[in-house]
Design an enzyme around this catalytic site. Structure first.
Site, mmCIF file in Angstrom:
data_model
loop_
_atom_site.group_PDB
_atom_site.id
_atom_site.type_symbol
_atom_site.label_atom_id
_atom_site.label_comp_id
_atom_site.label_asym_id
_atom_site.label_seq_id
_atom_site.Cartn_x
_atom_site.Cartn_y
_atom_site.Cartn_z
ATOM 1 N N ASP A 57 6.105 19.716 8.230
ATOM 2 C CA ASP A 57 7.131 20.760 8.147
ATOM 3 C C ASP A 57 8.371 20.323 7.362
ATOM 4 O OD1 ASP A 57 7.237 19.031 10.493
ATOM 5 O OD2 ASP A 57 9.047 20.122 11.057
ATOM 6 N N ARG A 65 0.512 14.956 13.081
ATOM 7 C CA ARG A 65 1.296 14.456 11.947
ATOM 8 C C ARG A 65 1.717 15.659 11.095
ATOM 9 N NH1 ARG A 65 -1.534 9.149 9.366
ATOM 10 N NH2 ARG A 65 0.606 8.720 8.692
ATOM 11 N N PRO A 66 2.737 16.393 11.563
ATOM 12 C CA PRO A 66 3.133 17.610 10.857
ATOM 13 C C PRO A 66 3.754 17.306 9.492
ATOM 14 C CG PRO A 66 4.608 17.169 12.704
ATOM 15 C CD PRO A 66 3.560 16.113 12.733
ATOM 16 N N LYS A 120 0.833 -1.215 0.000
ATOM 17 C CA LYS A 120 0.000 0.000 0.000
ATOM 18 C C LYS A 120 0.865 1.262 0.000
ATOM 19 C CE LYS A 120 -2.509 2.653 3.485
ATOM 20 N NZ LYS A 120 -1.369 3.382 4.013
ATOM 21 N N ASN A 121 1.849 1.313 0.896
ATOM 22 C CA ASN A 121 2.606 2.556 1.021
ATOM 23 C C ASN A 121 3.508 2.831 -0.179
ATOM 24 O OD1 ASN A 121 1.324 3.112 3.381
ATOM 25 N ND2 ASN A 121 3.040 2.594 4.728
ATOM 26 N N ASP A 147 3.577 0.610 12.304
ATOM 27 C CA ASP A 147 2.314 0.091 11.782
ATOM 28 C C ASP A 147 1.967 -1.290 12.344
ATOM 29 O OD1 ASP A 147 1.910 2.343 10.321
ATOM 30 O OD2 ASP A 147 2.522 1.511 8.401
HETATM 31 C C1 UD1 Z 1 4.488 6.697 6.543
HETATM 32 C C2 UD1 Z 1 3.492 5.593 6.306
HETATM 33 C C3 UD1 Z 1 2.826 5.157 7.595
HETATM 34 C C4 UD1 Z 1 3.869 4.837 8.657
HETATM 35 C C5 UD1 Z 1 4.876 5.985 8.791
HETATM 36 C C6 UD1 Z 1 6.034 5.655 9.720
HETATM 37 C C7 UD1 Z 1 2.730 6.078 4.068
HETATM 38 C C8 UD1 Z 1 1.633 6.536 3.187
HETATM 39 N N1 UD1 Z 1 2.491 6.069 5.376
HETATM 40 O O1 UD1 Z 1 3.749 7.827 7.009
HETATM 41 O O2 UD1 Z 1 2.052 4.003 7.323
HETATM 42 O O3 UD1 Z 1 3.219 4.646 9.887
HETATM 43 O O4 UD1 Z 1 5.439 6.290 7.510
HETATM 44 O O5 UD1 Z 1 6.696 4.527 9.267
HETATM 45 O O6 UD1 Z 1 3.786 5.689 3.605
HETATM 46 N N2 UD1 Z 1 7.199 14.122 10.937
HETATM 47 C C9 UD1 Z 1 7.393 15.438 11.255
HETATM 48 N N3 UD1 Z 1 7.392 16.361 10.238
HETATM 49 C C10 UD1 Z 1 7.195 16.003 8.936
HETATM 50 C C11 UD1 Z 1 7.004 14.645 8.623
HETATM 51 C C12 UD1 Z 1 7.012 13.715 9.656
HETATM 52 O O7 UD1 Z 1 7.562 15.815 12.420
HETATM 53 O O8 UD1 Z 1 7.210 16.877 8.068
HETATM 54 C C13 UD1 Z 1 7.209 13.114 12.026
HETATM 55 C C14 UD1 Z 1 5.877 12.354 12.148
HETATM 56 O O9 UD1 Z 1 4.953 13.061 12.958
HETATM 57 C C15 UD1 Z 1 6.319 11.050 12.752
HETATM 58 C C16 UD1 Z 1 7.705 10.829 12.113
HETATM 59 O O10 UD1 Z 1 8.141 12.099 11.663
HETATM 60 O O11 UD1 Z 1 6.482 11.195 14.134
HETATM 61 C C17 UD1 Z 1 7.703 9.862 10.954
HETATM 62 O O12 UD1 Z 1 6.662 10.212 10.044
HETATM 63 P P1 UD1 Z 1 6.726 9.849 8.499
HETATM 64 O O13 UD1 Z 1 7.775 8.818 8.260
HETATM 65 O O14 UD1 Z 1 6.801 11.110 7.709
HETATM 66 O O15 UD1 Z 1 5.295 9.214 8.287
HETATM 67 P P2 UD1 Z 1 4.419 9.251 6.978
HETATM 68 O O16 UD1 Z 1 5.293 9.360 5.771
HETATM 69 O O17 UD1 Z 1 3.318 10.251 7.119
#
Ligand code: UD1
Length: 428
Positions: A124, A121-122, A22-23, A304
């Site tokens: 930034d 879920r920021p 899926k991802n 996950d």
């Molecule tokens: C992806 C997966 C999700 C999985 C997650 C962590 C997809 C569609 N989803 O989500 O299933 O649970 O990876 O393995 O692939 N963060 C920030 N700022 C940002 C981006 C992220 O602070 O700009 C933080 C998030 O809040 C979290 C961490 O970084 O604590 C990791 O998040 P991230 O790897 O970005 O998750 P997703 O890509 O949204």
């Protein structure tokens, strides 16, 4: 409304084939828009997030042919139009349209994403990356507006390891002028999958799968064919379900290497796991040990699967502590598991599980995708009937769940309750 009715207590037995990831799928589909020609993506999972993405692309003017487990995407007729907030809110991964459209047109106007509620879920880091490449980024009432006269390669250090930000920067940088270096990049297999597709389209990306990714911008990308990697999270869910029900299940179409942290944790608990080239056999045991689980970016234990493995640990002897280092609030399944007889308390970003619980069926609600997976595993273990609501979350990420579980001997059916008050049951 639809419910899943699970009659628990039967060990899962047999063979199940794992679907495409899926991802990966939700990143590969927008990535295909970057090509000046048709891209065919194969081994697509039949899940709601993929269907929504196909609709989104069609609304934007792309030619999309979606059949069985493949999709042909031609982004040439695409307009960088304003996207309706409604549909992008239905899935988290709609944020990949930022990187893909910015890379293709130098501009994008896309609403903020939706997805599972796992606490804050920021985005930034995505924005920081786009800005480093030379884009101006504004949030106009929930619509992210990105514009760049010319995207230029840059060195970008990610303060946190982020799957989404790593892929988004890769998408935007693929056609930028010069070289982009992403440091502290995420290493998830899905990132390698996206880089493989982009390279097959003609991009020049090196280092995907390590924490430093180098992207040399190219002028043109062309169409190609690509087969998605197996879904390690779906596979992990079935591994945990097999162990928790004390069953014997062989998973086909897996890459065992992608599941190393899960396999290691299951073995520590006392589960027998046998790996071959592209299969994994999980043999459940009578007695399990309590263990601690800490989630971390790949190759660590995936966040996950934190929720599903909690259920297995309710069946172990002793106290286990699960700490989610990625999402501090990913514990909304705990209240529901308690209603089923589990003894779990949440302390900060940890769940403390007292093992040895006798789970019993009751009415429960899935609050998000993997909470749903956890409650299904709990329902399979529990005595009696579990009635699970919130199936819209589960449909986002598990292909043919009822069919696959039924083929493993589970007693699961999907019940449609119509407004007329009549009940209709079917399985799928
Ligand atoms: C992806 C997966 C999700 C999985 C997650 C962590 C997809 C569609 N989803 O989500 O299933 O649970 O990876 O393995 O692939 N963060 C920030 N700022 C940002 C981006 C992220 O602070 O700009 C933080 C998030 O809040 C979290 C961490 O970084 O604590 C990791 O998040 P991230 O790897 O970005 O998750 P997703 O890509 O949204």
């Amino acid at each position: 409304m639809e419910k899943l009715i699970i009659k628990g207590g039967k060990p899962l037995q047999g063979t199940v084939s794992v679907s495409g990831a899926k991802n990966s799928a939700v990143a590969l589909i927008p990535a295909a828009l970057l090509a000046d020609g048709p891209v065919v993506i194969e081994n697509l999972p039949h899940i709601q997030d993929v269907g929504i993405y196909a609709e989104l692309l069609k609304e934007m003017g792309a030619d999309v042919l979606y059949e069985d487990d493949w999709m042909e995407i031609d982004g040439r007729p695409l307009n960088p139009v304003q996207m309706p907030n409604g549909k992008v809110k239905k899935l988290r991964a709609s944020y990949y349209l930022w990187g893909a459209l910015l890379g293709k047109f130098g501009e994008a106007r896309v609403g903020m994403p939706g997805g599972c509620d796992l606490g804050p879920r920021p985005v930034d880091l995505h924005i920081k990356g786009f800005q480093a490449l030379g884009a101006k980024v504004e949030n106009q009432n929930g619509m992210l507006v990105l514009k760049a006269k010319k995207l230029k390669g840059a060195r970008i250090y990610l303060d946190l390891v982020s799957v989404g930000a790593t892929i988004n920067i890769m998408l935007a940088a693929t056609r930028a002028e010069g070289t982009t270096i992403i440091e502290n990049a995420a290493r998830e297999p899905e990132i390698v999958d996206v880089a493989t597709l982009l390279n097959n389209m003609g991009a020049n990306i090196k280092g995907a799968g390590t924490d430093v990714i180098r992207i040399k911008g190219v002028d043109k990308l062309s169409g190609c064919r690509h087969t998605i990697i197996p879904d390690r999270i779906e596979a992990g869910t079935y591994m945990i379900a097999a162990a928790a029900t004390r069953g014997d299940v062989t998973l086909e179409n897996v890459i065992p290497k992608h599941l190393e942290s899960v396999t290691a944790k299951l073995r520590e608990i006392g589960v027998v796991v046998e790996e071959a080239d592209d299969t994994i056999r999980v043999v459940g045991q009578e007695k399990y040990r309590a263990v601690d689980v800490k989630t971390s970016p790949y190759p660590g234990f995936p966040t996950d699967l934190q929720q599903p493995i909690t259920v297995l640990l309710t069946q172990a002897k002793g106290t286990s502590i699960l700490t989610d280092n990625i999402y501090s609030a990913r514990f909304r399944h705990v209240d529901e598991l308690r209603r089923m007889g589990a003894s779990i308390k949440v302390e900060g970003r940890s769940a403390v599980v007292d093992g040895g619980a006798r789970l019993h069926g009751t009415k429960v609600v899935a609050s998000d995708l993997r909470a749903g997976a956890a409650l299904i595993v709990a329902g399979l273990v529990a005595n009696g009937l579990t009635e699970l609501e919130g199936l819209e979350h589960i449909d986002r990420g598990y292909e043919n769940l009822v069919g696959k579980l039924t083929s493993l001997g589970a007693e699961v059916l999907r019940k449609v309750t119509r407004d007329t008050g009549r009940n209709e049951t079917n399985t799928r």
